[in-house]
Design a protein around this motif. Structure first.
Motif, PDB file in Angstrom:
ATOM      1  N   TYR A 193       1.007  -1.229   0.016  1.00  0.00           N
ATOM      2  CA  TYR A 193       0.379   0.203  -0.090  1.00  0.00           C
ATOM      3  C   TYR A 193       1.058   1.354   0.047  1.00  0.00           C
ATOM      4  CZ  TYR A 193      -3.905  -2.950   0.699  1.00  0.00           C
ATOM      5  OH  TYR A 193      -5.132  -3.959   0.585  1.00  0.00           O
ATOM      6  N   THR A 194       0.671   2.294  -1.010  1.00  0.00           N
ATOM      7  CA  THR A 194       1.645   3.302  -1.187  1.00  0.00           C
ATOM      8  C   THR A 194       0.621   4.475  -1.558  1.00  0.00           C
ATOM      9  OG1 THR A 194       1.409   3.127  -3.353  1.00  0.00           O
ATOM     10  CG2 THR A 194       3.252   1.766  -2.296  1.00  0.00           C
ATOM     11  N   LYS A 195       1.495   5.864  -1.526  1.00  0.00           N
ATOM     12  CA  LYS A 195       0.966   6.888  -2.096  1.00  0.00           C
ATOM     13  C   LYS A 195       1.794   7.636  -2.903  1.00  0.00           C
ATOM     14  CE  LYS A 195       2.131   9.969   1.730  1.00  0.00           C
ATOM     15  NZ  LYS A 195       1.773  10.845   2.501  1.00  0.00           N
ATOM     16  N   ASN A 196       1.262   8.606  -3.784  1.00  0.00           N
ATOM     17  CA  ASN A 196       2.179   9.249  -4.517  1.00  0.00           C
ATOM     18  C   ASN A 196       3.165   9.950  -3.745  1.00  0.00           C
ATOM     19  OD1 ASN A 196       0.399   8.350  -6.858  1.00  0.00           O
ATOM     20  ND2 ASN A 196      -0.811  10.083  -6.253  1.00  0.00           N
ATOM     21  N   ASN A 197       4.473  10.262  -4.502  1.00  0.00           N
ATOM     22  CA  ASN A 197       5.676  11.118  -4.134  1.00  0.00           C
ATOM     23  C   ASN A 197       6.005  10.722  -2.523  1.00  0.00           C
ATOM     24  OD1 ASN A 197       5.553  12.856  -6.412  1.00  0.00           O
ATOM     25  ND2 ASN A 197       3.825  13.852  -5.482  1.00  0.00           N
ATOM     26  N   CYS A 198       6.054   9.142  -2.324  1.00  0.00           N
ATOM     27  CA  CYS A 198       6.408   8.771  -1.125  1.00  0.00           C
ATOM     28  C   CYS A 198       7.727   8.019  -1.177  1.00  0.00           C
ATOM     29  CB  CYS A 198       5.429   7.957  -0.579  1.00  0.00           C
ATOM     30  SG  CYS A 198       5.766   6.940   0.708  1.00  0.00           S
ATOM     31  N   ILE A 199       8.856   8.754  -0.647  1.00  0.00           N
ATOM     32  CA  ILE A 199      10.234   8.066  -0.717  1.00  0.00           C
ATOM     33  C   ILE A 199      10.306   6.775  -0.121  1.00  0.00           C
ATOM     34  CG2 ILE A 199      12.486   8.649   0.212  1.00  0.00           C
ATOM     35  CD1 ILE A 199      11.851  10.062  -2.314  1.00  0.00           C
ATOM     36  N   GLN A 200       9.607   6.643   1.143  1.00  0.00           N
ATOM     37  CA  GLN A 200       9.475   5.122   1.734  1.00  0.00           C
ATOM     38  C   GLN A 200       8.860   4.147   0.841  1.00  0.00           C
ATOM     39  OE1 GLN A 200       8.070   5.591   5.658  1.00  0.00           O
ATOM     40  NE2 GLN A 200       9.983   6.727   6.463  1.00  0.00           N
ATOM     41  N   CYS A 201       7.837   4.578   0.224  1.00  0.00           N
ATOM     42  CA  CYS A 201       7.227   3.625  -0.614  1.00  0.00           C
ATOM     43  C   CYS A 201       8.083   3.259  -1.695  1.00  0.00           C
ATOM     44  CB  CYS A 201       5.942   4.490  -1.065  1.00  0.00           C
ATOM     45  SG  CYS A 201       4.628   4.889   0.169  1.00  0.00           S
ATOM     46  N   TYR A 218       4.911  -8.213  -6.341  1.00  0.00           N
ATOM     47  CA  TYR A 218       4.073  -7.630  -5.492  1.00  0.00           C
ATOM     48  C   TYR A 218       3.076  -6.925  -6.240  1.00  0.00           C
ATOM     49  CZ  TYR A 218       6.504  -3.702  -6.145  1.00  0.00           C
ATOM     50  OH  TYR A 218       7.285  -2.365  -6.952  1.00  0.00           O
ATOM     51  N   SER A 219       1.934  -6.814  -5.628  1.00  0.00           N
ATOM     52  CA  SER A 219       0.722  -6.008  -6.379  1.00  0.00           C
ATOM     53  C   SER A 219       0.910  -4.633  -5.451  1.00  0.00           C
ATOM     54  CB  SER A 219      -0.490  -6.411  -6.558  1.00  0.00           C
ATOM     55  OG  SER A 219      -0.749  -6.806  -5.382  1.00  0.00           O
ATOM     56  N   GLU A 220       0.605  -3.446  -6.149  1.00  0.00           N
ATOM     57  CA  GLU A 220       0.681  -2.138  -5.533  1.00  0.00           C
ATOM     58  C   GLU A 220      -0.792  -1.496  -5.404  1.00  0.00           C
ATOM     59  OE1 GLU A 220       2.595   2.101  -5.938  1.00  0.00           O
ATOM     60  OE2 GLU A 220       3.039   0.620  -7.364  1.00  0.00           O
ATOM     61  N   LYS A 221      -1.278  -1.066  -4.264  1.00  0.00           N
ATOM     62  CA  LYS A 221      -2.444  -0.502  -3.986  1.00  0.00           C
ATOM     63  C   LYS A 221      -2.144   1.155  -3.772  1.00  0.00           C
ATOM     64  CE  LYS A 221      -5.084  -4.371  -3.524  1.00  0.00           C
ATOM     65  NZ  LYS A 221      -6.851  -4.650  -3.552  1.00  0.00           N
ATOM     66  N   ASN A 222      -2.286   2.079  -4.645  1.00  0.00           N
ATOM     67  CA  ASN A 222      -2.092   3.394  -4.273  1.00  0.00           C
ATOM     68  C   ASN A 222      -3.336   4.196  -3.448  1.00  0.00           C
ATOM     69  OD1 ASN A 222      -1.881   6.283  -4.323  1.00  0.00           O
ATOM     70  ND2 ASN A 222      -0.344   6.085  -5.778  1.00  0.00           N
ATOM     71  N   VAL A 223      -3.304   4.441  -2.204  1.00  0.00           N
ATOM     72  CA  VAL A 223      -4.584   4.875  -1.531  1.00  0.00           C
ATOM     73  C   VAL A 223      -4.944   6.366  -2.100  1.00  0.00           C
ATOM     74  CG1 VAL A 223      -3.668   3.677   0.536  1.00  0.00           C
ATOM     75  CG2 VAL A 223      -2.908   5.943   0.344  1.00  0.00           C
ATOM     76  N   GLU A 224      -3.961   7.016  -2.770  1.00  0.00           N
ATOM     77  CA  GLU A 224      -4.414   8.264  -3.423  1.00  0.00           C
ATOM     78  C   GLU A 224      -5.543   7.976  -4.583  1.00  0.00           C
ATOM     79  OE1 GLU A 224      -1.003  11.216  -1.630  1.00  0.00           O
ATOM     80  OE2 GLU A 224      -0.962  10.793  -3.998  1.00  0.00           O
TER      81      GLU A 224
END
Length: 78
Positions: free
Chosen positions: A7-15, A29-35
């Motif tokens: 689970y990620t978001k845009n412009n997230c260095i840790q992600c 992996y599959s990615e789900k962007n919370v934004e």
């Protein structure tokens, strides 16, 4: 092969670093962007998470934040 979801978001260095590390270990992996995905955001909030990244897998407890040490253990669990 087990399912790994990040689970990620845009412009997230840790992600970005989490995804890079998973790729480095050869973990698909599959990615789900919370934004971009309201259901993903609701899922994380319902689970009590307030920040990303969060990595879910079948073989380990969820990994919160950029934790290369735990991602290394995940690579061995697969």
């Amino acid at each position: 092969m087990q399912n790994v979801t990040v689970y990620t978001k845009n412009n997230c260095i840790q992600c970005l670093m989490t995804k890079k590390t998973l790729t480095q270990y050869g973990i698909s992996y599959s990615e789900k962007n919370v934004e971009n995905d309201a259901d993903a955001l609701t899922f994380l909030k319902d689970k009590g998470y307030q920040s990303v990244p969060v990595v879910f897998s079948e073989d380990m407890e969820p990994v919160k934040g950029f934790r290369p040490d735990l991602l290394a253990k995940l690579s061995k669990a697969i």
